[in-house]
Design a protein around this motif. Structure first.
Motif, PDB file in Angstrom:
ATOM      1  N   THR A 177       0.838  -1.187   0.000  1.00 47.09           N
ATOM      2  CA  THR A 177       0.000   0.000   0.000  1.00 47.09           C
ATOM      3  C   THR A 177       0.885   1.254   0.000  1.00 47.09           C
ATOM      4  N   ALA A 178       0.236   2.398  -0.115  1.00 44.92           N
ATOM      5  CA  ALA A 178       0.996   3.663  -0.101  1.00 44.92           C
ATOM      6  C   ALA A 178       1.675   3.884   1.244  1.00 44.92           C
ATOM      7  N   ASP A 179       1.009   3.519   2.329  1.00 49.72           N
ATOM      8  CA  ASP A 179       1.621   3.677   3.654  1.00 49.72           C
ATOM      9  C   ASP A 179       2.828   2.778   3.809  1.00 49.72           C
ATOM     10  N   ASP A 180       2.690   1.493   3.302  1.00 55.56           N
ATOM     11  CA  ASP A 180       3.840   0.576   3.381  1.00 55.56           C
ATOM     12  C   ASP A 180       5.014   1.124   2.581  1.00 55.56           C
ATOM     13  N   LEU A 181       4.719   1.652   1.417  1.00 53.92           N
ATOM     14  CA  LEU A 181       5.796   2.222   0.600  1.00 53.92           C
ATOM     15  C   LEU A 181       6.495   3.378   1.314  1.00 53.92           C
ATOM     16  N   LEU A 182       5.730   4.263   1.940  1.00 57.90           N
ATOM     17  CA  LEU A 182       6.343   5.403   2.628  1.00 57.90           C
ATOM     18  C   LEU A 182       7.159   4.954   3.820  1.00 57.90           C
ATOM     19  N   ILE A 183       6.667   3.936   4.541  1.00 62.41           N
ATOM     20  CA  ILE A 183       7.430   3.408   5.686  1.00 62.41           C
ATOM     21  C   ILE A 183       8.729   2.796   5.209  1.00 62.41           C
ATOM     22  N   MET A 184       8.657   2.012   4.125  1.00 64.07           N
ATOM     23  CA  MET A 184       9.868   1.376   3.610  1.00 64.07           C
ATOM     24  C   MET A 184      10.883   2.422   3.144  1.00 64.07           C
ATOM     25  N   LYS A 185      10.402   3.438   2.434  1.00 67.86           N
ATOM     26  CA  LYS A 185      11.323   4.470   1.957  1.00 67.86           C
ATOM     27  C   LYS A 185      11.933   5.257   3.113  1.00 67.86           C
ATOM     28  N   SER A 186      11.159   5.496   4.161  1.00 68.89           N
ATOM     29  CA  SER A 186      11.712   6.212   5.317  1.00 68.89           C
ATOM     30  C   SER A 186      12.755   5.383   6.040  1.00 68.89           C
ATOM     31  N   GLU A 187      12.507   4.039   6.095  1.00 75.17           N
ATOM     32  CA  GLU A 187      13.510   3.168   6.727  1.00 75.17           C
ATOM     33  C   GLU A 187      14.770   3.103   5.889  1.00 75.17           C
ATOM     34  N   THR A 208      13.190   8.288 -13.113  1.00 76.57           N
ATOM     35  CA  THR A 208      12.793   8.970 -11.867  1.00 76.57           C
ATOM     36  C   THR A 208      13.307   8.260 -10.632  1.00 76.57           C
ATOM     37  N   ASN A 209      13.778   7.028 -10.804  1.00 79.37           N
ATOM     38  CA  ASN A 209      14.281   6.259  -9.660  1.00 79.37           C
ATOM     39  C   ASN A 209      15.518   5.517 -10.110  1.00 79.37           C
ATOM     40  N   LEU A 239       6.944   5.510 -11.372  1.00 77.69           N
ATOM     41  CA  LEU A 239       6.268   6.801 -11.445  1.00 77.69           C
ATOM     42  C   LEU A 239       5.218   6.947 -10.362  1.00 77.69           C
ATOM     43  N   VAL A 240       4.508   5.851 -10.128  1.00 74.36           N
ATOM     44  CA  VAL A 240       3.495   5.899  -9.073  1.00 74.36           C
ATOM     45  C   VAL A 240       4.150   6.111  -7.712  1.00 74.36           C
ATOM     46  N   GLU A 241       5.258   5.390  -7.477  1.00 72.72           N
ATOM     47  CA  GLU A 241       5.972   5.575  -6.208  1.00 72.72           C
ATOM     48  C   GLU A 241       6.470   7.018  -6.066  1.00 72.72           C
ATOM     49  N   ALA A 242       6.990   7.556  -7.161  1.00 72.89           N
ATOM     50  CA  ALA A 242       7.464   8.947  -7.105  1.00 72.89           C
ATOM     51  C   ALA A 242       6.318   9.907  -6.826  1.00 72.89           C
ATOM     52  N   ASP A 243       5.158   9.648  -7.448  1.00 75.21           N
ATOM     53  CA  ASP A 243       3.995  10.509  -7.186  1.00 75.21           C
ATOM     54  C   ASP A 243       3.552  10.403  -5.743  1.00 75.21           C
ATOM     55  N   ILE A 244       3.582   9.168  -5.224  1.00 72.57           N
ATOM     56  CA  ILE A 244       3.181   8.984  -3.825  1.00 72.57           C
ATOM     57  C   ILE A 244       4.111   9.761  -2.900  1.00 72.57           C
TER      58      ILE A 244
END
Length: 759
Positions: A177-187, A208-209, A239-244
């Motif tokens: 999910t978007a929250d999981d992606l943000l948590i993973m990127k922050s870690e 973009t990545n 692209l979706v991850e970058a948008d998120i």
């Protein structure tokens, strides 16, 4: 369109419904079901075609590598013929140690010819363990050897995974999910990078990545099916991850902006409340001031009531009182009332009048900030300070009237008492104005009118009390005071002790040079005359003249006192002692007489080296008399030397004497006593040389009693006044108002031609 049935000819095997079909047939059916349309069949055909081309390319590369290895082996066999020839090449190789076989340390030869290997520009051979790009032949050899090693070890190639097939549907998919992606990127602390262009392919592409930058090439190398599709899907995911992440970042910024705006709103609200309070306070102050003004105009409020009202405002609204300069408003209300309080006031007779009122008003108008606003204090510099303006307009007029009309400078106490009473109430600028414009003009006029011969009150009694307040401002008064003192002391005698009482207070007031000049001109000659009048008689001694001189011991500089005693006292005193010792005296009486005279000297004089020499010489004379030895008469040695020189000069030619005297006069050379040498043993003093020169030229040479110049005795050489510096061996003559160094010849010319003394 055909349909599947029991006898369908479309079936790839004669198994009827296909329940016993092969595994491959199932896979093909699944593929057909996955791509049922013509577009899907076209994709399938293209994929199969690319797979066949890939297999052909691998086979071609393998055949090329085998042919390369065979050619290397053939080259080694061809070299065998050198063994049977007598060519020069083989001979040279044998001399260098070549025994046949392949080249190299282990005779392995080379599998491929020497090739150029690329290295970065300006990089050395051993820099940072850099590995060159592998050549084509080494790549081919390694690709040929890899399958053989795999076959030897019995490893089978990894089968392809068909993740898109129906059988893979049961596998667990990794969904985020978007929250999981943000948590993973922050870690992982991976942040969205800026969009860049990848120009490495045939067409530029947007990246973009950077995480999957080389994923496409790795998929091709790993034989991942449909790499283009997976690449496109990966791009979409990136692209979706970058948008998120971008949306999350914007949301975070919006939240922070919301917090800041809330803080700003709270601050502005506080500022609005503060402004409202200030407006309310100003309205209240305005109402209060208008009320006070109306009450003053109606005569209800007096000065003490006005002071109490403003004191209450100062205590309750201290910040607004300073900010809006309410002290100026208080001045405008209180100044007319204050002028009435000090109207008809005599400050010199009533110095305490109104001081209690001014203490309160000083706090109201000046507060705790006693600033002197007058950088250059004058009569017009008080307008910036309310308190200074109050003093200058209410107090200063009465004081000025009293100072000009009623104050007498010879009675400084009234004015000093007023200034002492008002010391803490008068600003510095006002005090400066009082001293500069009221006190100093009156003192200057009093000094001009002062006559020391007629005044009964000494001038220091009414002038020195102003020293703490005026200080250096009194310097212009000192010159006329010294001039009048010198005029009054012309007829003074040393027996009059009032001169010491008149002059001694000025010793610490005048500068040292002015004080010394005053004493040398007016006091020292009179003290010399008193010593000349002193008669030394051990039987009936009169000590008053000597005590007159000693009374000035602390006032006259020490070097002048020593010269006085040498010239006017010790010559007579030593001669009396000599005569007494030659007449078989009572030595105990002589000792008491000596100690009595010694006790009259001040400690400063007793510490002087020249005074100690005279006293020590007297003790030596007394010792000679006690031991029965002949006592040497004081000055006898000098007199004998002079007589010897005089007798010798009578037998010498006058021309030699003149030449000798001229030798001393060249270029103002020091007049040493070497003229009068008697066989190299006796030397003349400077006084003896001048005295002898005067006798040879028939010029009168006598000391002038009571005259000194810078501590030196003044002599008369004919009509010229001279003095001698024995330490520097210099002769000085008075020419007008100056004393100039001269030679003996110049001195003789000055006596013969009086006009030369004034050049």
């Amino acid at each position: 369109m055909s349909h599947a049935g029991l006898g369908s000819t479309d079936l790839r095997s004669g198994t009827g419904l296909g329940f016993t079909g092969s595994r491959d047939d199932d896979a093909e059916d699944e593929e057909d079901a996955l791509f049922p349309s013509a577009f899907g069949k076209l994709i399938k055909e293209n994929a199969e075609r690319k797979e066949r081309e890939r297999e052909k390319e691998k086979a071609r590369l393998a055949n090329a590598s085998k042919s390369k290895v065979g050619s290397v082996k053939m080259g080694a066999e061809v070299a065998e013929f050198e063994r049977y020839t007598k060519g020069i090449g083989s001979k040279l190789l044998e001399k260098m140690g070549y025994k046949g076989g392949g080249l190299g340390k282990n005779a392995q030869g080379i599998a491929a010819p020497i090739e150029v290997k690329l290295r970065p520009k300006n990089m050395g051979m051993g820099f940072n363990d850099y590995k060159e790009v592998s050549s084509v032949s080494s790549v081919l050899l390694s690709s040929l050897d890899a399958p053989e090693e795999g076959e030897a070890k019995g490893k089978e190639p990894k089968p392809k995974e068909k993740l898109w097939s129906k059988k893979s549907k049961g596998r667990k998919k990794d969904l985020k999910t978007a929250d999981d992606l943000l948590i993973m990127k922050s870690e992982q602390a991976v942040e969205t990078v800026q969009t860049i262009l990848d120009m490495r392919g045939p067409q530029p592409r947007v990246v973009t990545n950077l995480e999957h930058l080389n994923a496409e090439q790795s998929d091709i190398d790993d034989d991942v099916p449909m790499p283009e599709l997976q690449h496109n899907l990966r791009l979409i995911v990136d692209l979706v991850e970058a948008d998120i992440q971008t949306i999350h970042k914007k949301m975070k910024q919006e939240k922070e902006t919301t917090v800041l705006l809330e803080k700003e709103r709270v601050r502005l609200q506080k500022e609005v409340d503060r402004q409202k309070n200030q407006i309310g306070t100003l309205e209240l102050l305005t109402t209060t001031l208008v009320d006070i003004q109306q009450k003053i105009a109606s005569g209800v409020m007096q000065l003490d009531s006005v002071a109490a009202a403003f004191s209450s405002l100062q205590d309750d609204y201290a910040e607004e009182y300073k900010l809006h300069n309410l002290s100026a408003v208080a001045l405008s209300f209180g100044l007319p009332l204050m002028v009435k309080v000090f109207s008809g006031w005599e400050p010199l007779l009533q110095p305490h009048h109104g001081t209690d009122i001014l203490v309160v008003w000083k706090q109201l108008l000046q507060g705790d900030d006693p600033i002197d606003y007058s950088v250059f204090p004058d009569a017009n510099s008080y307008s910036d300070s309310p308190y200074v303006q109050l003093i200058m307009e209410a107090v200063f007029p009465s004081l000025r009237f009293a100072a000009v009309n009623t104050w007498e400078p010879r009675d400084p106490e009234p004015m000093l008492r007023f200034l002492e009473t008002w010391e803490n109430l008068l600003p510095k600028s006002v005090l400066h104005s009082i001293l500069e414009h009221l006190v100093m003009p009156k003192l200057s006029l009093a000094v001009d009118q002062w006559d020391p011969r007629q005044e009964t009150v000494p001038i220091h009694a009414w002038l020195h009390p102003w020293l703490p307040l005026l200080g250096q401002r009194m310097e212009p008064l000192y010159h006329p005071i010294r001039f009048k003192l010198e005029s009054a002391l012309r007829a003074w005698h040393a027996s009059d002790t009032s001169a010491y009482a008149l002059l001694s207070p000025w010793q610490t007031v005048f500068d040292s040079s002015s004080w010394e000049m005053l004493l040398v001109k007016s006091i020292v000659p009179k003290l010399m005359a008193a010593l000349q009048e002193l008669v030394i008689n051990p039987r009936a001694q009169q000590l008053e003249p000597f005590r007159w001189v000693m009374a000035w011991g602390n006032a006259v500089p020490i070097h002048h006192m020593v010269t006085l005693l040498e010239t006017g006292f010790f010559v007579k005193w030593r001669q009396v002692l000599y005569n007494w010792l030659c007449s078989t005296p009572d030595f105990e009486e002589v000792t008491r007489w000596y100690l009595g005279w010694k006790s009259l000297f001040t400690p400063e004089l007793l510490a002087n080296e020249r005074i100690r020499w005279y006293l020590q010489n007297a003790l030596e004379m007394m010792d000679q008399a006690v031991e029965g030895m002949p006592v040497v008469q004081p000055g006898a040695k000098e007199n004998i030397s002079y007589l010897r020189i005089t007798e010798r000069r009578q037998f010498e030619n006058q021309q030699q004497a003149t030449a000798a005297a001229g030798a001393y006069s060249q270029e103002h050379a020091p007049l040493s006593a070497s003229v009068g040498r008697d066989n190299g043993n006796t030397e003349m003093s400077l006084k003896e040389v001048v005295e002898m020169f005067a006798e040879q030229n028939d010029v009168q040479f006598l000391p002038k009693v009571g005259r000194l110049h810078e501590g030196f005795q003044v002599y008369g050489f004919g009509s010229v006044s001279i003095c001698m510096d024995n330490a520097q061996q210099r002769l000085y003559a008075q020419s007008g108002d100056r004393w100039v160094p001269v030679s003996l010849e110049q001195l003789l010319d000055m006596n013969r031609i009086p006009s030369k003394r004034w050049k």
